[in-house]
Design an enzyme around this catalytic site. Structure first.
Site, PDB file in Angstrom:
ATOM      1  N   GLY A  36      -3.010   8.373  -3.890  1.00 33.78           N
ATOM      2  CA  GLY A  36      -2.127   9.286  -5.000  1.00 33.78           C
ATOM      3  C   GLY A  36      -1.231   9.971  -3.939  1.00 33.78           C
ATOM      4  N   ASP A  37      -0.503  10.671  -4.534  1.00 29.70           N
ATOM      5  CA  ASP A  37       0.674  11.443  -3.585  1.00 29.70           C
ATOM      6  C   ASP A  37       0.655  12.953  -4.567  1.00 29.70           C
ATOM      7  OD1 ASP A  37       3.023  11.395  -1.902  1.00 29.70           O
ATOM      8  OD2 ASP A  37       4.136  11.621  -3.655  1.00 29.70           O
TER       9      ASP A  37
ATOM     10  N   LYS B 293       0.770  -1.203   0.502  1.00 28.30           N
ATOM     11  CA  LYS B 293       0.096  -0.468   0.109  1.00 28.30           C
ATOM     12  C   LYS B 293       0.911   1.028   0.568  1.00 28.30           C
ATOM     13  CE  LYS B 293      -4.124   2.182   0.656  1.00 28.30           C
ATOM     14  NZ  LYS B 293      -3.636   2.434  -1.052  1.00 28.30           N
TER      15      LYS B 293
ATOM     16  N   LYS C 166       5.743   2.410  -2.974  1.00 27.60           N
ATOM     17  CA  LYS C 166       4.924   2.954  -3.468  1.00 27.60           C
ATOM     18  C   LYS C 166       5.785   3.391  -5.381  1.00 27.60           C
ATOM     19  CE  LYS C 166       5.158   7.525  -1.914  1.00 27.60           C
ATOM     20  NZ  LYS C 166       3.820   8.522  -1.213  1.00 27.60           N
TER      21      LYS C 166
ATOM     22  N   THR D 134      -5.068  14.161   5.129  1.00 25.93           N
ATOM     23  CA  THR D 134      -3.494  13.575   5.943  1.00 25.93           C
ATOM     24  C   THR D 134      -3.295  15.330   6.709  1.00 25.93           C
ATOM     25  OG1 THR D 134      -2.711  12.409   3.596  1.00 25.93           O
ATOM     26  CG2 THR D 134      -1.489  13.569   4.964  1.00 25.93           C
TER      27      THR D 134
ATOM     28  N   LYS E 120       5.159   3.669   8.568  1.00 26.24           N
ATOM     29  CA  LYS E 120       3.969   4.316   8.246  1.00 26.24           C
ATOM     30  C   LYS E 120       2.661   3.283   7.961  1.00 26.24           C
ATOM     31  CE  LYS E 120       4.130   7.643   5.565  1.00 26.24           C
ATOM     32  NZ  LYS E 120       3.650   9.082   5.100  1.00 26.24           N
TER      33      LYS E 120
ATOM     34  N   GLN F 141       7.029   4.131   3.743  1.00 22.65           N
ATOM     35  CA  GLN F 141       5.659   3.390   3.963  1.00 22.65           C
ATOM     36  C   GLN F 141       5.615   2.454   4.576  1.00 22.65           C
ATOM     37  OE1 GLN F 141       3.625   5.303   2.027  1.00 22.65           O
ATOM     38  NE2 GLN F 141       2.271   4.858   2.731  1.00 22.65           N
TER      39      GLN F 141
ATOM     40  N   SER G  59      -7.257   5.303   3.291  1.00 24.90           N
ATOM     41  CA  SER G  59      -7.364   5.055   2.629  1.00 24.90           C
ATOM     42  C   SER G  59      -7.578   3.366   3.027  1.00 24.90           C
ATOM     43  CB  SER G  59      -5.552   4.881   2.319  1.00 24.90           C
ATOM     44  OG  SER G  59      -6.197   5.879   0.815  1.00 24.90           O
TER      45      SER G  59
HETATM   46  P1  NDP Z   1       0.383  18.401  -4.204  1.00 25.73           P
HETATM   47  O1  NDP Z   1       0.702  17.226  -5.434  1.00 25.73           O
HETATM   48  O2  NDP Z   1      -1.140  17.771  -3.806  1.00 25.73           O
HETATM   49  O3  NDP Z   1       1.132  19.890  -3.784  1.00 25.73           O
HETATM   50  C1  NDP Z   1       2.593  19.423  -3.631  1.00 25.73           C
HETATM   51  C2  NDP Z   1       2.507  20.841  -3.393  1.00 25.73           C
HETATM   52  O4  NDP Z   1       4.223  20.478  -3.125  1.00 25.73           O
HETATM   53  C3  NDP Z   1       2.651  21.957  -3.910  1.00 25.73           C
HETATM   54  O5  NDP Z   1       2.222  23.129  -3.387  1.00 25.73           O
HETATM   55  C4  NDP Z   1       3.900  21.705  -4.836  1.00 25.73           C
HETATM   56  O6  NDP Z   1       4.220  23.773  -5.998  1.00 25.73           O
HETATM   57  C5  NDP Z   1       4.938  21.853  -3.824  1.00 25.73           C
HETATM   58  N1  NDP Z   1       6.379  20.899  -4.978  1.00 25.73           N
HETATM   59  C6  NDP Z   1       5.699  19.421  -5.178  1.00 25.73           C
HETATM   60  N2  NDP Z   1       7.665  19.769  -5.156  1.00 25.73           N
HETATM   61  C7  NDP Z   1       8.176  20.824  -4.667  1.00 25.73           C
HETATM   62  C8  NDP Z   1       9.401  21.225  -5.145  1.00 25.73           C
HETATM   63  N3  NDP Z   1      11.105  20.019  -5.653  1.00 25.73           N
HETATM   64  N4  NDP Z   1      10.209  21.829  -4.315  1.00 25.73           N
HETATM   65  C9  NDP Z   1       9.034  22.628  -4.040  1.00 25.73           C
HETATM   66  N5  NDP Z   1       7.770  22.840  -3.144  1.00 25.73           N
HETATM   67  C10 NDP Z   1       7.552  21.933  -4.461  1.00 25.73           C
HETATM   68  O7  NDP Z   1       1.310  16.944  -3.427  1.00 25.73           O
HETATM   69  P2  NDP Z   1       0.857  16.527  -1.799  1.00 25.73           P
HETATM   70  O8  NDP Z   1      -0.223  17.846  -0.858  1.00 25.73           O
HETATM   71  O9  NDP Z   1      -0.452  15.433  -1.953  1.00 25.73           O
HETATM   72  O10 NDP Z   1       1.777  16.044  -1.129  1.00 25.73           O
HETATM   73  C11 NDP Z   1       2.807  16.819  -0.523  1.00 25.73           C
HETATM   74  C12 NDP Z   1       3.967  15.879   0.199  1.00 25.73           C
HETATM   75  O11 NDP Z   1       2.862  15.356   1.174  1.00 25.73           O
HETATM   76  C13 NDP Z   1       4.691  14.958  -0.404  1.00 25.73           C
HETATM   77  O12 NDP Z   1       5.706  15.022   0.332  1.00 25.73           O
HETATM   78  C14 NDP Z   1       3.552  13.663  -0.431  1.00 25.73           C
HETATM   79  O13 NDP Z   1       4.511  12.335  -0.528  1.00 25.73           O
HETATM   80  C15 NDP Z   1       3.311  13.768   0.714  1.00 25.73           C
HETATM   81  N6  NDP Z   1       2.087  13.302   2.132  1.00 25.73           N
HETATM   82  C16 NDP Z   1       1.568  13.034   0.738  1.00 25.73           C
HETATM   83  C17 NDP Z   1       0.205  12.295   1.214  1.00 25.73           C
HETATM   84  C18 NDP Z   1      -1.303  12.581   0.459  1.00 25.73           C
HETATM   85  O14 NDP Z   1      -2.438  12.323   1.088  1.00 25.73           O
HETATM   86  N7  NDP Z   1      -1.516  13.284  -0.381  1.00 25.73           N
HETATM   87  C19 NDP Z   1       0.003  11.432   1.904  1.00 25.73           C
HETATM   88  C20 NDP Z   1       1.746  11.423   2.840  1.00 25.73           C
HETATM   89  C21 NDP Z   1       2.564  12.384   3.047  1.00 25.73           C
HETATM   90  P3  NDP Z   1       3.826  23.014  -6.842  1.00 25.73           P
HETATM   91  O15 NDP Z   1       2.332  23.174  -7.308  1.00 25.73           O
HETATM   92  O16 NDP Z   1       4.608  24.260  -7.753  1.00 25.73           O
HETATM   93  O17 NDP Z   1       4.554  21.679  -7.674  1.00 25.73           O
END
Ligand code: NDP
Length: 449
Positions: free
Chosen positions: A167-168, A92, A128, A212, A116, A113, A381
């Protein structure tokens, strides 16, 4: 350098095998440093080869993803699924679509993961996947064609009892919809439990979108209460990112009485000293996939600054990094400490570099690591999978209540584990040990090696 020769050997082998996988080495080393503190009490891990087995994925799948763009030209991306550990349940973990995706990043994420998912107490193994495809700037039709091609290959490796992606970064409701549609077409079966994060009308769970960010705040609230007798009430909060995790962390922190004053994207950050107007952010980000810069044009009194790292110059009581890995280095951490921040909780995966974590811990700043703090997404999830199996949907309140209970329990488990290891308050240690021991015991009892 690790104290245990056994663990040092395991680390050296991981590095020698894949010398270019820096993010993966970083995640493994952080874990081994925790294990180093208790390994003497567990000679069975070396005897049975548990740790070297644990750091090697059960299976790594790599495949090409050809698709046709709007100009009729063939594009080829690379797809991956790292099926890391299935001892306690089906694999997962999310799918990430971002140009920076490579095997090192996916192995680090898959490795984290496992721990977690173990902490959630739900029966889920660790995995992943993703692709170096960038959905940004692509039309809906291009994203659809890419997702269909990606799933045409991935479908043979997943299933509700095998591997359940979600998703991620870069994979939200739109992408999950296209992926699910293709799975259904190719397999000729309506197996709702094969993906999570689905739309509500085809088997998705209420609260999964918010989970999250909400979970991050529930765990942070519990940490503040237990370790400082404090709460979000009246606190100033800075949150990096403006994606799924950041938006709903902002919403819950505000509901809990805090004022969120800054958000970012990969180009820059906004600062609104009056408190972020989340309706405007949602309209920009969820409404038309715009850039965070627009906020400053629309909200008087707010400012936009180029460069996403500058956000950490904005003073705050609580810092919630929710963008991406390795965003906070030692220097940024020192700035955060100097400003009098009392707590840092990781919403993104591994946003703080090891030297940053050391700065926080030395300065007595409360620190909650990602594998505990952002586990609310995968926990929900897991609840989505339960509902799919029952063919039944719980109410928003019911799922939210379960999420809160899970996050509160995670905090207490890792807090207790840290105390039992003789390092009270070291939640990095607590999360690594509590997450690992459960999986290691199962590996031993199943005779996997
Ligand atoms: P989204 O794609 O919805 O958002 C990502 C955000 O981070 C955007 O604002 C993006 O900006 C910014 N970002 C991405 N890459 C970079 C980078 N290289 N440098 C600076 N800013 C960056 O993703 P999520 O919110 O889902 O995920 C965010 C984090 O949380 C990740 O680390 C993910 O692995 C983790 N996570 C997410 C979960 C979930 O349920 N969604 C669960 C657990 C962890 P821009 O739009 O400009 O790219």
């Amino acid at each position: 350098m690790l104290k245990s020769e056994y663990l040092q050997r395991v680390y050296t082998q991981a590095v020698t095998r894949d010398p270019d996988q820096r993010e993966f080495h970083q995640a493994v080393l952080e874990f081994l440093e925790s294990l180093d503190q208790i390994i003497d009490q567990h000679p069975e891990y070396e005897k049975k080869g548990i740790v070297e087995t644990f750091v090697e994925p059960e299976r790594v799948i790599t495949f090409r993803v050809p698709w046709v763009d709007d100009q009729g030209k063939v594009q080829v991306n690379r797809g991956y699924r790292v099926q890391f550990n299935s001892s306690i349940g089906p694999y997962k973990g999310g799918l990430r679509f971002h140009p920076t995706v490579n095997l090192s990043i996916l192995k680090f994420l898959g490795f984290e993961q496992i721990l977690k998912n173990s902490l959630t107490t739900l029966p889920m193994g660790g995995a992943k996947g993703g692709s170096d495809f960038d959905p940004k700037g692509k039309s809906d039709e291009e994203v659809m064609r890419f997702c269909q091609s990606f799933m045409t290959e991935l479908q043979r490796h997943i299933g509700q009892f095998v591997d359940v992606p979600a998703g991620d970064i870069g994979v939200g409701a739109r992408e999950i919809g296209y992926l699910f549609g293709q799975y259904r077409r190719v397999r000729g079966t309506y197996a709702a439990g094969v993906l999570t994060g689905k739309g509500l009308s085809f088997g998705g769970s209420l609260v999964r979108t918010e989970a999250t960010g909400y979970g991050l705040c529930y765990l942070t609230q519990e940490m503040l209460s237990k370790m400082k007798g404090d709460s979000f009430q009246g606190k100033t909060v800075v949150i990096s990112g403006s994606g799924n995790v950041a938006i709903f962390a902002c919403q819950k922190a505000t509901e809990l009485g805090a004022k969120v004053v800054a958000l970012s994207d990969s180009n820059g950050y906004i600062h609104d000293p009056k408190g972020i107007d989340l309706d405007v952010v949602k309209d920009i980000k969820l409404g038309h996939r715009g850039r965070i810069k627009e906020y400053a044009d629309r909200v008087p009194g707010s400012t936009y600054t180029e460069g996403f790292r500058g956000i950490w110059n904005v003073p705050c009581d609580i810092a919630l990094p929710c963008a991406t890995q390795n965003e906070i280095d030692g220097e940024i951490a020192r700035t955060i400490v100097k400003q009098g921040t009392i707590a840092v909780a990781e919403g993104a995966n591994m946003p703080c570099r090891p030297e940053a974590i050391q700065e926080f811990q030395h300065a007595g700043v409360l620190f909650a690591p990602a594998k505990a703090a952002n586990a609310g997404g995968v926990a929900t999830s897991g609840l989505e999978m339960s509902q799919n199996s029952m063919r039944y949907a719980w109410s928003f309140e019911e799922v939210d209540r379960r999420l809160k209970t899970i996050m509160t329990n995670i905090f207490h488990n890792i807090y207790t584990a840290a105390g039992e290891c003789g390092k009270p308050g070291d939640l990095v240690l607590g999360a690594n040990i509590a997450g690992f021991m459960k999986v290691a015991d199962v590996m031993l009892s199943q005779g996997l090696i």
